[in-house]
Structures are given as structure tokens and as C-alpha cells.
Design a protein around this motif. Structure first.
Motif, PDB file in Angstrom:
ATOM      1  N   CYS A  92      50.235  11.330   0.483  1.00 45.71           N
ATOM      2  CA  CYS A  92      50.613  10.027   1.057  1.00 45.71           C
ATOM      3  C   CYS A  92      52.125   9.897   1.123  1.00 45.71           C
ATOM      4  CB  CYS A  92      50.024   8.895   0.221  1.00 45.71           C
ATOM      5  SG  CYS A  92      48.241   8.662   0.419  1.00 45.71           S
ATOM      6  N   ASP A 147      40.588   6.861  12.316  1.00 38.97           N
ATOM      7  CA  ASP A 147      41.247   5.587  12.624  1.00 38.97           C
ATOM      8  C   ASP A 147      42.450   5.359  11.705  1.00 38.97           C
ATOM      9  OD1 ASP A 147      39.391   5.074  14.579  1.00 38.97           O
ATOM     10  OD2 ASP A 147      38.157   3.735  13.359  1.00 38.97           O
ATOM     11  N   PHE A 148      42.289   5.660  10.416  1.00 35.22           N
ATOM     12  CA  PHE A 148      43.368   5.436   9.446  1.00 35.22           C
ATOM     13  C   PHE A 148      44.589   6.282   9.794  1.00 35.22           C
ATOM     14  CE2 PHE A 148      45.768   6.420   5.637  1.00 35.22           C
ATOM     15  CZ  PHE A 148      45.895   5.198   5.019  1.00 35.22           C
ATOM     16  N   PHE A 149      44.394   7.583   9.961  1.00 34.73           N
ATOM     17  CA  PHE A 149      45.533   8.458  10.228  1.00 34.73           C
ATOM     18  C   PHE A 149      46.043   8.308  11.658  1.00 34.73           C
ATOM     19  CE2 PHE A 149      43.739  10.570   6.480  1.00 34.73           C
ATOM     20  CZ  PHE A 149      44.884  10.615   5.696  1.00 34.73           C
ATOM     21  N   VAL A 186      43.016   1.436  -1.332  1.00 32.62           N
ATOM     22  CA  VAL A 186      43.158   2.366  -0.210  1.00 32.62           C
ATOM     23  C   VAL A 186      42.921   3.797  -0.672  1.00 32.62           C
ATOM     24  CG1 VAL A 186      44.795   3.357   1.441  1.00 32.62           C
ATOM     25  CG2 VAL A 186      44.681   0.880   1.130  1.00 32.62           C
ATOM     26  N   LEU A 231      40.102   6.361   0.702  1.00 37.09           N
ATOM     27  CA  LEU A 231      40.436   7.652   1.308  1.00 37.09           C
ATOM     28  C   LEU A 231      39.744   8.798   0.576  1.00 37.09           C
ATOM     29  CD1 LEU A 231      44.254   7.187   2.005  1.00 37.09           C
ATOM     30  CD2 LEU A 231      42.448   7.377   3.717  1.00 37.09           C
ATOM     31  N   GLN A 271      32.374   8.047   7.725  1.00 35.72           N
ATOM     32  CA  GLN A 271      33.593   8.248   6.945  1.00 35.72           C
ATOM     33  C   GLN A 271      34.642   9.018   7.740  1.00 35.72           C
ATOM     34  OE1 GLN A 271      33.993   6.346   4.616  1.00 35.72           O
ATOM     35  NE2 GLN A 271      33.051   6.924   2.685  1.00 35.72           N
ATOM     36  N   GLU A 297      50.586   0.659   1.421  1.00 39.55           N
ATOM     37  CA  GLU A 297      49.581   1.448   2.140  1.00 39.55           C
ATOM     38  C   GLU A 297      48.816   2.376   1.214  1.00 39.55           C
ATOM     39  OE1 GLU A 297      51.371   2.238   6.546  1.00 39.55           O
ATOM     40  OE2 GLU A 297      52.633   2.913   4.885  1.00 39.55           O
ATOM     41  N   THR A 298      49.264   2.508  -0.035  1.00 38.81           N
ATOM     42  CA  THR A 298      48.597   3.413  -0.975  1.00 38.81           C
ATOM     43  C   THR A 298      48.157   2.651  -2.231  1.00 38.81           C
ATOM     44  OG1 THR A 298      50.769   4.071  -1.868  1.00 38.81           O
ATOM     45  CG2 THR A 298      49.790   5.475  -0.177  1.00 38.81           C
ATOM     46  N   VAL A 357      48.556   5.676  11.429  1.00 36.81           N
ATOM     47  CA  VAL A 357      49.796   6.163  10.810  1.00 36.81           C
ATOM     48  C   VAL A 357      50.694   6.823  11.854  1.00 36.81           C
ATOM     49  CG1 VAL A 357      50.763   7.856   9.187  1.00 36.81           C
ATOM     50  CG2 VAL A 357      48.790   6.470   8.519  1.00 36.81           C
ATOM     51  N   PHE A 417      36.320   6.588   9.987  1.00 32.65           N
ATOM     52  CA  PHE A 417      37.297   5.809   9.222  1.00 32.65           C
ATOM     53  C   PHE A 417      38.595   6.597   9.047  1.00 32.65           C
ATOM     54  CE2 PHE A 417      39.065   5.465   4.872  1.00 32.65           C
ATOM     55  CZ  PHE A 417      39.658   4.217   4.964  1.00 32.65           C
ATOM     56  N   LEU A 418      38.492   7.872   8.690  1.00 34.65           N
ATOM     57  CA  LEU A 418      39.688   8.689   8.478  1.00 34.65           C
ATOM     58  C   LEU A 418      40.478   8.876   9.767  1.00 34.65           C
ATOM     59  CD1 LEU A 418      38.142  11.395   6.117  1.00 34.65           C
ATOM     60  CD2 LEU A 418      39.868   9.699   5.470  1.00 34.65           C
TER      61      LEU A 418
END
Length: 410
Positions: free
Chosen positions: A153, A204-206, A167, A171, A198, A162-163, A209, A201-202
Motif C-alpha cells: 500500500c 474497482d479498488f485498484f 480497508v 483487501l 471479490q 485509504e489503509t 487508485v 471488488f479488487l
């Protein structure tokens, strides 16, 4: 096939202690054709030969490899988890592999890893500060999982907000649930459905970023990935998210387990812990011995492109080989007294980072994290007591070997 010799991925002994099984295979039939339909390589030289041979072996056709488990009409790419796996450069052959890996190494340079040392140390210190006064911790969840996750991270430039614990937990759970597809077996609808959700989700999350880094560049790995380019241009947003999940997951699945496996090995060989306490400078070589003796990565697959002889057997074009790097790491033909854990061991290199064009791109970061984790633990807690009885090997899958629980106190 040697009489009575079977390699069965469902054997519970493979989770608890696979090494007697590996030894039996290596002694009786080191290139073993499993009734499951693939070759199993257990000798160091055979494993290394397959991993290093880019002419005769590679990842092969991804769709065909997955359909071996589900049948010829299975719609592989309709599943997010498999679609991601098909796109990560680890499961690609040249030229796609060459391009993406080249752009990743432009961003994840040796210099960047070296410059990370103070920040990696600060992360280790912060985690250990939080538990020092308690006199105990459950090592896997309170340190081993969190440490490499926070390092990655930090490299990606994620802020403290964000961490958060929430979260990080989300993750880590998403990685654990979606990375089951590395196991290369058929999954139930429920298992695959969870893996797909899952992975969504990953992504979308990254994806968010990298979208933010395009708007606001920083001095971090995420921005470096945005800026990496070759004659064909930069990585796409989708490619960057795919790469980030791979890097993040590799740290979680392998580095975290390396720490847990290492502490358990040191507990089983207390004279080695005493050596490390007396000389913390041995942390670097201790990390290498942990990687050899109790590899987080048990094995990896390759597909034969042509009929090729390996270990006296002919592997036909299209057949799969499971290269058991953990078995090769205990081969007595290569390593003296291979079942002895020795943090001052010299000699041949282990196979835990793979080989050839697929050699682990994050190897130097993993080594740095291992060295700092061991040095921090041994200097801060020289009288650390490791509760071997509490050690619980994770039951999810075969390819990654690690603990789900290990209690320590000081």
C-alpha cells in the motif's frame, strides 16, 4: 507408475507435512504421471529444467488449461477471477508476457526497492509498537499478513485513510477468496461466485487508485506504472489494475507465509533462533533458508509445447507439468542434509522464486521484507517464545503453504 504411488491433491497430509510424500515421489518416480492427468516433477534438476526452458515449456493456452477441469464448453472468461488470471503476465507467454513484465520492471526497479528500506522498517516498527506492551500476539494476523500488505500500500502511495484496518481486512479477504483460482482445479458455483465478486471488488479498488494517480501524480509505484511505456505505448488502466492485484496478492500470499513459516521453523530448531539472536546480521541468509526449507510457493504449472524429455520421461506436447519447487528445495542430491534448517547454509540457490522468464518480479522486495521482519522481531523480542502447538496450517488450496495461526509471546 511406481506400485501404490499416487499424487492426490486432496490428501490432507499435503497440508500438514507434504515432505514425506515429496520424498517418496522423488525416490521412487521423480517424474510421476498422476492419475489426475498431469506430470509431477520433484527433483531439483527436473524442476529447474522445466522452469528455465522457454523453448519447450510455457503457460500454454489458458482457456484449454482451465477447460481441462470443467469441460470443453466452459465459458472461462465470463468469470472475473479467471479473466484476471488469464491477463496477469504470470500466466502469459511471449510476446504479451514480455511487454507487460518489461513495463512493470520499469516501475518496480531495484533502486525503488532499496530506497524503500527505511519505510519498510518504519512499517515493521509501527506494527510491533502496537503489540509490545501486550506481551503476546497472534503472529499471522497481527503482523505477518499486515506487514507486506502495508508495504505494498505504501509503495502504491495509498494514504493512511485509504489503509484503515477495515480497508486492509477487506483487501486481504478479497485476495484470499479470489486467489483460490491459482489452485487449478474445478470449483463449486459458490466458490467461483465468491472469487468473481471479490475480484470485481479488487479491480474497482485498484482501478480507482490509478485513475486518481492520472489526475494527481505522486512519487510512488502507482504513478511509475502510469508513466511506464514502450514502443507500443503505456499500460492501460485495466492492465495496471491487473498488475497491482498480482503484486499485492503475491506479497500477501507468499511474503506473509514466509514470515509465519520462518518463525515456526526457528521454533523447531531453537539453536538457529539462538544464532539469530546472537547475530541479527544473519537475517538475510536466514530469509533464504526459510524460502528453501519451508517455501510459501509449493509448486507451479507449465505446459509442454513440444514432445520433450525430462528426467528420463517423455512429456508430450500439450501435457501439463506440476513443478514442485518445495520438493526440489529438499532434494538431497543438491542440498546437504536437506531436512535440516540452517540459517548459515551456503551453496546452491533455492527454487522458491521460480526461474526463467517467469522469475518472481518481486523477489528483491520479498527478500527485503523477510530480512527486516526477522531483524525487527529478534532484536525487539530476543526471548520470544513461539507456541508450536498453536500452529495451524491453512487448509485453502495446495499451491501456497502457510499458517493460519501462530501464537507468540515475550
Amino acid at each position: 507408475m511406481a506400485q501404490g504411488l499416487l499424487f492426490d491433491l486432496t490428501d490432507p497430509q499435503l497440508k500438514q507435512d507434504p515432505y514425506p510424500i515429496f520424498k517418496a515421489l522423488r525416490d521412487a518416480e521423480p517424474m510421476h504421471f498422476s492419475p489426475l492427468g498431469f506430470w509431477v516433477a520433484t527433483r531439483y534438476e527436473d524442476v529447474r529444467a522445466v522452469l528455465m526452458d522457454r523453448t519447450n515449456f510455457g503457460q500454454g493456452d489458458f482457456l484449454s488449461n482451465i477447460r481441462l477441469f470443467y469441460g470443453p464448453h466452459f465459458d472461462v472468461l465470463s468469470h472475473s477471477a479467471y479473466r484476471w488470471l488469464s491477463e496477469i503476465f504470470l500466466y502469459q507467454d511471449p510476446p504479451r508476457h514480455t511487454r507487460v513484465r518489461g513495463l512493470v520492471t520499469q516501475a518496480l526497479t531495484a533502486r525503488r526497492v532499496i530506497e524503500m528500506r527505511p519505510r519498510v522498517q518504519a512499517i515493521a516498527d509501527r506494527l510491533l509498537d502496537a503489540v509490545t506492551d501486550e506481551g503476546r500476539m497472534e503472529l499471522i494476523h497481527q503482523f505477518a499478513y499486515r506487514f507486506p500488505t502495508l508495504v505494498m500500500c505504501d509503495m502504491l502511495g495509498l494514504s493512511a485513510e485509504e489503509t484503515s484496518d477495515e480497508v486492509l481486512s477487506a483487501l486481504n479477504q478479497a485476495i484470499s477468496d479470489s486467489f483460490v483460482v491459482f489452485e487449478m482445479r474445478a470449483f463449486s458455483d459458490a466458490e467461483l461466485g465468491l472469487a468473481n465478486r471479490q475480484m470485481d471488488f479488487l479491480m474497482d479498488f485498484f482501478g480507482a487508485v490509478f485513475a486518481e494517480r492520472r489526475r494527481t501524480p505522486r512519487d510512488d509505484l502507482a504513478t511509475a506504472l502510469c508513466n511506464a511505456r514502450d514502443e507500443h505505448g503505456p499500460l492501460t488502466d485495466h492492465e495496471m489494475a491487473t498488475v497491482a492485484i498480482g503484486l499485492f496478492g503475491a506479497g500477501f500470499e507468499t511474503t506473509a507465509h514466509m514470515i509465519g513459516n520462518g518463525l515456526l521453523s526457528l521454533a523447531k530448531f531453537p539453536e538457529q533462533w539462538a544464532k539469530l539472536v546472537a547475530n541479527p546480521g544473519l537475517a538475510e541468509s536466514a530469509t533464504e533458508e526459510i524460502l528453501r526449507y519451508e517455501s510459501s510457493l509449493v509448486g507451479t504449472n507449465r505446459t509442454a509445447f513440444t514432445d520433450t524429455e525430462v528426467g528420463g520421461k517423455i512429456v508430450r506436447a500439450g501435457e501439463r507439468v506440476l513443478t514442485l519447487v518445495a520438493a526440489g528445495n529438499r532434494d538431497p542430491a543438491i542440498f546437504t542434509d536437506p531436512d535440516r534448517f540452517d540459517i548459515e547454509r551456503k551453496g546452491p540457490k533455492h527454487l522458491s522464486f521460480g526461474g526463467g522468464i517467469h522469475f518472481c518480479v518481486g523477489a528483491e522486495l520479498a527478500r527485503l521484507e523477510g530480512e527486516i521482519a526477522l531483524t525487527s522481531l529478534v532484536t525487539r523480542f530476543p526471548t520470544l517464545e513461539i507456541d508450536v502447538a498453536s500452529a495451524d496450517w491453512r487448509q485453502e488450496g495446495f499451491m501456497f503453504r502457510g499458517l493460519s495461526k501462530l501464537d507468540v509471546s515475550w
